[in-house]
Design an enzyme around this catalytic site. Structure first.
Site, PDB file in Angstrom:
ATOM      1  N   LYS A 184     107.069  88.857  49.789  1.00 37.58           N
ATOM      2  CA  LYS A 184     106.436  89.920  49.096  1.00 37.58           C
ATOM      3  C   LYS A 184     105.587  89.033  47.699  1.00 37.58           C
ATOM      4  O   LYS A 184     106.216  88.403  47.298  1.00 37.58           O
ATOM      5  CB  LYS A 184     107.034  91.069  48.698  1.00 37.58           C
ATOM      6  N   LYS A 221     105.858  88.737  40.783  1.00 34.62           N
ATOM      7  CA  LYS A 221     105.763  87.932  39.648  1.00 34.62           C
ATOM      8  C   LYS A 221     106.675  86.934  39.425  1.00 34.62           C
ATOM      9  O   LYS A 221     106.538  85.940  39.013  1.00 34.62           O
ATOM     10  CB  LYS A 221     105.741  88.955  38.480  1.00 34.62           C
ATOM     11  N   LYS A 249     118.944  89.650  43.286  1.00 42.33           N
ATOM     12  CA  LYS A 249     118.932  89.106  41.870  1.00 42.33           C
ATOM     13  C   LYS A 249     120.179  88.461  41.745  1.00 42.33           C
ATOM     14  O   LYS A 249     120.308  87.453  40.815  1.00 42.33           O
ATOM     15  CB  LYS A 249     118.600  90.233  40.919  1.00 42.33           C
TER      16      LYS A 249
HETATM   17  P1  TYM Z   1     108.095  97.165  40.121  1.00 38.59           P
HETATM   18  O1  TYM Z   1     107.609  97.364  38.534  1.00 38.59           O
HETATM   19  O2  TYM Z   1     108.836  96.177  40.625  1.00 38.59           O
HETATM   20  O3  TYM Z   1     106.900  97.532  41.024  1.00 38.59           O
HETATM   21  C1  TYM Z   1     105.766  98.582  40.712  1.00 38.59           C
HETATM   22  C2  TYM Z   1     105.106  99.207  41.936  1.00 38.59           C
HETATM   23  O4  TYM Z   1     104.579  98.029  42.699  1.00 38.59           O
HETATM   24  C3  TYM Z   1     105.280  97.986  44.202  1.00 38.59           C
HETATM   25  N1  TYM Z   1     105.027  96.484  44.358  1.00 38.59           N
HETATM   26  C4  TYM Z   1     104.489  96.067  45.563  1.00 38.59           C
HETATM   27  N2  TYM Z   1     103.955  97.194  46.714  1.00 38.59           N
HETATM   28  C5  TYM Z   1     103.384  96.392  47.727  1.00 38.59           C
HETATM   29  N3  TYM Z   1     103.468  94.940  47.878  1.00 38.59           N
HETATM   30  C6  TYM Z   1     104.296  94.261  46.735  1.00 38.59           C
HETATM   31  N4  TYM Z   1     104.073  92.945  46.853  1.00 38.59           N
HETATM   32  C7  TYM Z   1     104.670  94.955  45.485  1.00 38.59           C
HETATM   33  N5  TYM Z   1     105.307  94.311  44.453  1.00 38.59           N
HETATM   34  C8  TYM Z   1     105.687  95.580  43.771  1.00 38.59           C
HETATM   35  C9  TYM Z   1     106.532  98.316  43.932  1.00 38.59           C
HETATM   36  O5  TYM Z   1     107.223  98.925  45.018  1.00 38.59           O
HETATM   37  C10 TYM Z   1     106.544  99.526  42.911  1.00 38.59           C
HETATM   38  O6  TYM Z   1     106.263 100.944  43.445  1.00 38.59           O
HETATM   39  N6  TYM Z   1     112.071  99.944  40.063  1.00 38.59           N
HETATM   40  C11 TYM Z   1     110.758 100.062  40.016  1.00 38.59           C
HETATM   41  C12 TYM Z   1     109.977 100.661  38.715  1.00 38.59           C
HETATM   42  C13 TYM Z   1     110.779 102.259  38.508  1.00 38.59           C
HETATM   43  C14 TYM Z   1     110.666 103.208  39.137  1.00 38.59           C
HETATM   44  C15 TYM Z   1     111.165 104.485  38.819  1.00 38.59           C
HETATM   45  C16 TYM Z   1     109.620 103.546  40.500  1.00 38.59           C
HETATM   46  C17 TYM Z   1     111.657 102.421  37.644  1.00 38.59           C
HETATM   47  N7  TYM Z   1     112.006 103.840  37.844  1.00 38.59           N
HETATM   48  C18 TYM Z   1     111.028 105.528  39.238  1.00 38.59           C
HETATM   49  C19 TYM Z   1     109.482 104.690  41.091  1.00 38.59           C
HETATM   50  C20 TYM Z   1     110.150 105.868  40.459  1.00 38.59           C
HETATM   51  C21 TYM Z   1     110.335  98.569  40.104  1.00 38.59           C
HETATM   52  O7  TYM Z   1     110.808  97.851  39.657  1.00 38.59           O
HETATM   53  O8  TYM Z   1     108.672  98.518  40.413  1.00 38.59           O
END
Ligand code: TYM
Length: 343
Positions: free
Chosen positions: A203, A206, A120
């Site tokens: 992947k 958004k 990023k």
């Molecule tokens: P975030 O909000 O980007 O995504 C949420 C969840 O979706 C999964 N994900 C995917 N899985 C498979 N294929 C894809 N293309 C794909 N895109 C997104 C992500 O792996 C995630 O599980 N940092 C985290 C949010 C967070 C979090 C936490 C998660 C904050 N604190 C504590 C677990 C525990 C995030 O940005 O996910």
């Protein structure tokens, strides 16, 4: 002293950011689908990390609306507030409190090596990268460690953040005595990474280059069907699961298999002698069958703001109870003078 040790049922915890108007299929298949299954047998904590969202600039009204919409989407997809604790991160001050302690335990080099930060910040340039983005993984570690979960159901892209979380838990335990459960990732085999329809080696995200590569859960089925029809495949005609040589076809097979529960090999066998058009039509139908009831339930939750707020308030109360007890324990262990109001 209040105790923050794990409850009888083992815990799971995870979060999903409110940074788009709709969650996408990667979020659902990579994470949310597992959340729904796990709530049956675990003491589940699921939350909307609004504090993570502001590590990049957000429009306040949009962030507000997306946070509420995100909760409604989780409920509509199948998170049951009777089984899971659903809350908004900023409703629980302990996340920020523990995050600071963990930040002080993290090496500068260690945080600099986080690939999400590197990606990023290199895309945005150092001038436009806030320190919040750098501190992001330590806030995520705090999110997790506060609740002593055994498992953290996430997609593949969160693996490195989980590793740091484990490292910080061990470091804290070694320095100050046994405090945190060292959590494990719960990363699905098939759907750990759902790929972009237009660029099937990247992947689904958004923030992908082309919106046509993305399947949003709240989009009308027609829009998604069109995107699936236009998905990049290859010049061959045989439907086979081969990640390396047929990433686009393999991605569609995974999506359809995950949505229908039909094994990939059975799908492949059923497509013998058939072309990509069939695969795309069936995948779009499977998606429509999944999103149509989801969208209807979503509208119901959105129409009853009082119910949503009550669910979130209950969630925040339960989360606060556990998280505040953990912070209390941590503060005592690191030598802070704990005020009588916290005891
Ligand atoms: P975030 O909000 O980007 O995504 C949420 C969840 O979706 C999964 N994900 C995917 N899985 C498979 N294929 C894809 N293309 C794909 N895109 C997104 C992500 O792996 C995630 O599980 N940092 C985290 C949010 C967070 C979090 C936490 C998660 C904050 N604190 C504590 C677990 C525990 C995030 O940005 O996910």
């Amino acid at each position: 002293m209040t105790t923050s040790t794990p409850a009888v049922a083992p815990r799971v915890l995870s979060g999903i950011q409110p940074t788009a108007d709709s969650y996408h299929l990667g979020n659902y298949l990579g994470a949310l689908k597992q959340w729904i299954e796990l709530q049956e047998n675990y003491d589940a904590f699921y939350f909307i990390p609004d504090m993570h969202a502001i590590t990049v600039e957000q429009n306040p009204q949009e962030l507000h609306d997306r946070t509420i919409s995100g909760c409604a989407q989780l409920l509509a997809a199948g998170i049951d507030p009777e089984k899971s604790t659903l809350f908004i991160q900023s409703h629980v001050p302990a996340h920020a409190e523990l995050s600071w302690v963990l930040t002080c335990l993290t090496g500068f080099g260690e945080a600099s090596r986080m690939t999400q930060f590197k990606d990023k910040s290199s895309r945005q340039g150092a001038e436009h990268t806030g320190a919040g983005l750098f501190a992001y993984p330590m806030l995520m570690a705090a999110d997790i460690l506060l609740y002593h979960p055994q498992f953290v159901p996430v997609g593949e892209d969160q693996r490195q953040h989980l590793e740091l979380t484990r490292t910080l838990a061990e470091r804290f335990n070694n320095r100050y005595g046994e405090t945190f459960v060292v959590p494990e990732g719960f990363i699905p085999k098939g759907a750990a990474k759902i790929y972009d329809l237009q660029n099937p080696t990247a992947k689904m995200s958004k923030s992908g280059d082309n919106p046509r590569g993305l399947i949003n859960l709240l989009d009308p089925p027609k829009v998604s069907a069109k995107r699936i029809r236009a998905a990049v495949t290859d010049t061959d005609t045989v439907i086979a699961f081969d990640r390396e040589n047929k990433p686009g076809v393999s991605n569609l097979l995974v999506i359809q298999s995950e949505l229908t529960g039909i094994a990939i090999e059975d799908l492949v066998a059923s497509y013998e002698g058939k072309g990509y058009g069939h695969l795309k039509v069936d995948t779009a139908e499977a998606l429509e069958a999944f999103t149509t009831p989801l969208r209807a339930k979503y509208e119901e939750y959105m129409a009853d703001r009082g119910q949503l707020e009550a669910i979130l308030q209950r969630g925040a109360e339960r989360a606060n109870e556990i998280a505040a007890a953990t912070v209390h324990e941590v503060y005592e262990k690191i030598g802070f003078v704990v005020p009588s109001t916290m005891r």
